[in-house]
Write a protein that holds these residues in place. Structure first.
Motif, PDB file in Angstrom:
ATOM      1  N   ASP A  43      34.686  46.898  70.218  1.00 46.15           N
ATOM      2  CA  ASP A  43      36.054  47.276  70.574  1.00 46.15           C
ATOM      3  C   ASP A  43      36.293  47.114  72.069  1.00 46.15           C
ATOM      4  OD1 ASP A  43      36.662  47.850  67.960  1.00 46.15           O
ATOM      5  OD2 ASP A  43      36.405  50.024  68.175  1.00 46.15           O
ATOM      6  N   PHE A  46      36.438  43.422  72.831  1.00 39.34           N
ATOM      7  CA  PHE A  46      37.649  42.860  72.236  1.00 39.34           C
ATOM      8  C   PHE A  46      38.872  43.156  73.097  1.00 39.34           C
ATOM      9  CE2 PHE A  46      41.171  42.792  69.133  1.00 39.34           C
ATOM     10  CZ  PHE A  46      40.981  41.530  68.608  1.00 39.34           C
ATOM     11  N   ILE A  50      40.056  39.010  73.968  1.00 39.82           N
ATOM     12  CA  ILE A  50      40.378  38.889  72.542  1.00 39.82           C
ATOM     13  C   ILE A  50      39.919  37.549  71.983  1.00 39.82           C
ATOM     14  CG2 ILE A  50      42.267  38.746  70.879  1.00 39.82           C
ATOM     15  CD1 ILE A  50      43.777  40.759  72.644  1.00 39.82           C
ATOM     16  N   TYR A  51      40.219  36.460  72.655  1.00 38.61           N
ATOM     17  CA  TYR A  51      39.880  35.132  72.133  1.00 38.61           C
ATOM     18  C   TYR A  51      38.366  34.935  72.048  1.00 38.61           C
ATOM     19  CZ  TYR A  51      39.395  30.109  71.673  1.00 38.61           C
ATOM     20  OH  TYR A  51      39.016  28.872  71.234  1.00 38.61           O
ATOM     21  N   SER A  53      35.889  37.118  71.990  1.00 40.69           N
ATOM     22  CA  SER A  53      35.208  37.983  71.031  1.00 40.69           C
ATOM     23  C   SER A  53      35.511  37.586  69.592  1.00 40.69           C
ATOM     24  CB  SER A  53      35.573  39.451  71.272  1.00 40.69           C
ATOM     25  OG  SER A  53      36.963  39.636  71.179  1.00 40.69           O
ATOM     26  N   THR A  54      36.706  37.050  69.345  1.00 44.13           N
ATOM     27  CA  THR A  54      37.038  36.582  67.993  1.00 44.13           C
ATOM     28  C   THR A  54      36.193  35.371  67.631  1.00 44.13           C
ATOM     29  OG1 THR A  54      39.299  37.388  68.260  1.00 44.13           O
ATOM     30  CG2 THR A  54      38.905  35.798  66.494  1.00 44.13           C
ATOM     31  N   TYR A  56      33.285  34.622  68.896  1.00 37.63           N
ATOM     32  CA  TYR A  56      31.920  35.127  68.760  1.00 37.63           C
ATOM     33  C   TYR A  56      31.718  35.755  67.386  1.00 37.63           C
ATOM     34  CZ  TYR A  56      27.987  38.317  69.296  1.00 37.63           C
ATOM     35  OH  TYR A  56      26.823  38.998  69.106  1.00 37.63           O
ATOM     36  N   LEU A  57      32.675  36.564  66.954  1.00 33.02           N
ATOM     37  CA  LEU A  57      32.571  37.234  65.656  1.00 33.02           C
ATOM     38  C   LEU A  57      32.552  36.220  64.514  1.00 33.02           C
ATOM     39  CD1 LEU A  57      32.489  39.891  64.110  1.00 33.02           C
ATOM     40  CD2 LEU A  57      34.975  39.900  64.139  1.00 33.02           C
ATOM     41  N   LEU A  58      33.398  35.219  64.581  1.00 32.05           N
ATOM     42  CA  LEU A  58      33.427  34.195  63.531  1.00 32.05           C
ATOM     43  C   LEU A  58      32.120  33.404  63.482  1.00 32.05           C
ATOM     44  CD1 LEU A  58      37.087  32.908  63.922  1.00 32.05           C
ATOM     45  CD2 LEU A  58      36.157  34.302  62.067  1.00 32.05           C
ATOM     46  N   GLU A  88      39.617  40.168  54.559  1.00 30.04           N
ATOM     47  CA  GLU A  88      40.819  39.454  54.986  1.00 30.04           C
ATOM     48  C   GLU A  88      41.832  39.367  53.851  1.00 30.04           C
ATOM     49  OE1 GLU A  88      40.157  35.459  56.199  1.00 30.04           O
ATOM     50  OE2 GLU A  88      42.158  35.208  56.973  1.00 30.04           O
TER      51      GLU A  88
END
Length: 91
Positions: A43, A46, A50-51, A53-54, A56-58, A88
């Motif tokens: 969190d 993020f 935002i970009y 970490s997204t 990285y998560l994917l 999702e």
């Protein structure tokens, strides 16, 4: 294995640990604490990026879902990552 054999193995293991030949027993993972800490860390990251970490998560989910063990079975971690992908559809 008999109780006598189990006791003998345990005794040998303790001796080897004392000598430093094998590592000491690890404490079991506190899953609740680990999940909480990981969520808080993500969190924080993020909020700042935002970009990045997204992405990285994917990538992490992709790596987990293609991971297999030596016996070519899917790991429990891979199943958990796949479950995250299913979320999702609920949103």
């Amino acid at each position: 294995m008999t109780a006598k054999e189990k006791a003998e193995r345990a005794k040998i293991k303790k001796e080897l640990q004392k000598q430093g030949v094998i590592p000491p027993n690890k404490k079991p993972l506190n899953r609740e604490k680990f999940i909480s800490e990981s969520s808080e860390e993500f969190d924080e990251v993020f909020k700042n990026n935002i970009y990045g970490s997204t992405v990285y998560l994917l990538e992490a989910v992709q790596i987990m879902t293609v991971h297999r063990t030596m016996t070519e079975k899917r790991s429990l971690q891979a199943v958990g990552a796949a479950k995250a992908l299913k979320i999702e559809k609920l949103v």
